[in-house]
Design an enzyme around this catalytic site. Structure first.
Site, PDB file in Angstrom:
ATOM      1  N   ILE A   1      -4.079  75.645  65.573  1.00  0.00           N
ATOM      2  CA  ILE A   1      -4.354  74.488  66.407  1.00  0.00           C
ATOM      3  C   ILE A   1      -5.550  73.795  65.775  1.00  0.00           C
ATOM      4  O   ILE A   1      -6.633  74.346  65.707  1.00  0.00           O
ATOM      5  CB  ILE A   1      -4.588  74.869  67.894  1.00  0.00           C
ATOM      6  CG1 ILE A   1      -4.798  73.628  68.759  1.00  0.00           C
ATOM      7  CG2 ILE A   1      -5.691  75.882  68.056  1.00  0.00           C
ATOM      8  CD1 ILE A   1      -4.756  73.893  70.258  1.00  0.00           C
ATOM      9  N   TYR A   2      -5.304  72.608  65.240  1.00  0.00           N
ATOM     10  CA  TYR A   2      -6.338  71.874  64.514  1.00  0.00           C
ATOM     11  C   TYR A   2      -6.348  70.411  64.926  1.00  0.00           C
ATOM     12  O   TYR A   2      -5.299  69.815  65.188  1.00  0.00           O
ATOM     13  CB  TYR A   2      -6.122  71.956  62.996  1.00  0.00           C
ATOM     14  CG  TYR A   2      -6.449  73.308  62.438  1.00  0.00           C
ATOM     15  CD1 TYR A   2      -7.770  73.738  62.327  1.00  0.00           C
ATOM     16  CD2 TYR A   2      -5.442  74.173  62.028  1.00  0.00           C
ATOM     17  CE1 TYR A   2      -8.070  74.994  61.827  1.00  0.00           C
ATOM     18  CE2 TYR A   2      -5.735  75.421  61.530  1.00  0.00           C
ATOM     19  CZ  TYR A   2      -7.062  75.831  61.430  1.00  0.00           C
ATOM     20  OH  TYR A   2      -7.352  77.069  60.946  1.00  0.00           O
TER      21      TYR A   2
ATOM     22  N   ASN B   1     -16.197  81.537  63.840  1.00  0.00           N
ATOM     23  CA  ASN B   1     -15.864  80.209  64.342  1.00  0.00           C
ATOM     24  C   ASN B   1     -16.214  80.167  65.833  1.00  0.00           C
ATOM     25  O   ASN B   1     -15.361  80.214  66.713  1.00  0.00           O
ATOM     26  CB  ASN B   1     -14.390  79.883  64.105  1.00  0.00           C
ATOM     27  CG  ASN B   1     -14.059  78.435  64.361  1.00  0.00           C
ATOM     28  OD1 ASN B   1     -14.824  77.706  64.980  1.00  0.00           O
ATOM     29  ND2 ASN B   1     -12.907  78.010  63.890  1.00  0.00           N
TER      30      ASN B   1
ATOM     31  N   TYR C   1     -11.459  78.967  73.276  1.00  0.00           N
ATOM     32  CA  TYR C   1     -10.409  79.889  73.739  1.00  0.00           C
ATOM     33  C   TYR C   1     -10.853  80.668  74.969  1.00  0.00           C
ATOM     34  O   TYR C   1     -10.069  80.879  75.898  1.00  0.00           O
ATOM     35  CB  TYR C   1      -9.987  80.835  72.614  1.00  0.00           C
ATOM     36  CG  TYR C   1      -9.440  80.105  71.410  1.00  0.00           C
ATOM     37  CD1 TYR C   1      -8.564  79.037  71.542  1.00  0.00           C
ATOM     38  CD2 TYR C   1      -9.817  80.473  70.120  1.00  0.00           C
ATOM     39  CE1 TYR C   1      -8.073  78.354  70.439  1.00  0.00           C
ATOM     40  CE2 TYR C   1      -9.323  79.803  69.013  1.00  0.00           C
ATOM     41  CZ  TYR C   1      -8.460  78.747  69.177  1.00  0.00           C
ATOM     42  OH  TYR C   1      -7.983  78.086  68.082  1.00  0.00           O
TER      43      TYR C   1
ATOM     44  N   GLY D   1      -7.690  68.815  71.593  1.00  0.00           N
ATOM     45  CA  GLY D   1      -7.444  70.260  71.559  1.00  0.00           C
ATOM     46  C   GLY D   1      -6.996  70.777  72.913  1.00  0.00           C
ATOM     47  O   GLY D   1      -6.078  71.601  73.004  1.00  0.00           O
ATOM     48  N   LYS D   2      -7.618  70.296  73.969  1.00  0.00           N
ATOM     49  CA  LYS D   2      -7.232  70.712  75.325  1.00  0.00           C
ATOM     50  C   LYS D   2      -5.793  70.315  75.621  1.00  0.00           C
ATOM     51  O   LYS D   2      -5.027  71.096  76.189  1.00  0.00           O
ATOM     52  CB  LYS D   2      -8.164  70.083  76.361  1.00  0.00           C
ATOM     53  CG  LYS D   2      -9.563  70.628  76.336  1.00  0.00           C
ATOM     54  CD  LYS D   2     -10.440  69.901  77.336  1.00  0.00           C
ATOM     55  CE  LYS D   2     -11.868  70.380  77.216  1.00  0.00           C
ATOM     56  NZ  LYS D   2     -12.770  69.623  78.101  1.00  0.00           N
TER      57      LYS D   2
ATOM     58  N   GLY E   1     -10.742  65.642  73.847  1.00  0.00           N
ATOM     59  CA  GLY E   1      -9.677  66.168  74.699  1.00  0.00           C
ATOM     60  C   GLY E   1      -8.367  66.459  73.990  1.00  0.00           C
ATOM     61  O   GLY E   1      -7.402  66.875  74.623  1.00  0.00           O
TER      62      GLY E   1
END
Length: 185
Positions: A105-106, A144, A151, A117-118, A115
């Protein structure tokens, strides 16, 4: 207070990628991976990894692999992030469980905090629900910290580790899991 420009940038559209998107995904993958990890690794290790394990040809082929699902994020019709979901890739600790892996997920660095990534994570969890999975899991580099915090905010918990080789550097990834279906213990 958000200005009009910021409000427009936070409007995120997510769509399911097709094989026709393979070159776009490969380009986005390489760019976002390099942006994310090059400040923390040697140029030699990054170059070796990008050439041997994360080259354009390999990334294009991944799009058509069985059990892979790619979702693309767009802001103002511009691709700015993606998520790669994988089925049937459980580590031994999760043998026999119905899971979906968030394999990648990038988001473009310039778009972090808007927002995207969310939104990608919520869509990933929605896919897992539709596929009747009970858990979502992922691996994240132990250094990271921003990703680990992200997460954890989503309810992921560490359940193990594994090695990840970046160039010649053996690094440790945390394995993290989130329960998404209360029918399973």
């Amino acid at each position: 207070m958000l200005n009009l420009r910021d409000m427009l940038l936070t409007a995120v559209d997510i769509r399911l990628a097709t094989n026709d998107d393979a070159a776009l995904i490969a380009d986005l993958s390489r760019r976002t991976f390099y942006e994310t990890f090059s400040p923390f690794n040697t140029k030699e290790d990054m170059d070796k990894f990008m050439e041997e394990q994360f080259n354009t040809h390999q990334l294009i082929e991944e799009v058509g692999f069985p059990g892979n699902t790619f979702l693309l994020a767009y802001c103002n019709d511009e691709p700015v992030g993606y998520v790669r979901l994988r089925e049937n890739n459980n580590p031994p600790e999760l043998a026999g469980l119905q899971t979906l892996e968030v394999a990648r997920i990038y988001v473009e660095q310039r778009m972090i905090g808007k927002g995207i990534g969310k939104t990608l994570m919520q869509h990933a969890i929605n896919v897992a629900h539709k596929k009747a999975k009970h858990y979502v899991w992922l691996g994240v580099w132990e250094k990271n910290f921003a990703a680990i915090d992200f997460y954890r905010a989503w309810g992921f918990k560490k359940f193990g580790t594994h090695s990840f080789i970046l160039g010649n550097d053996v690094q440790t990834d945390w394995l993290m899991i989130k329960k998404i279906n209360d029918d399973e213990d």
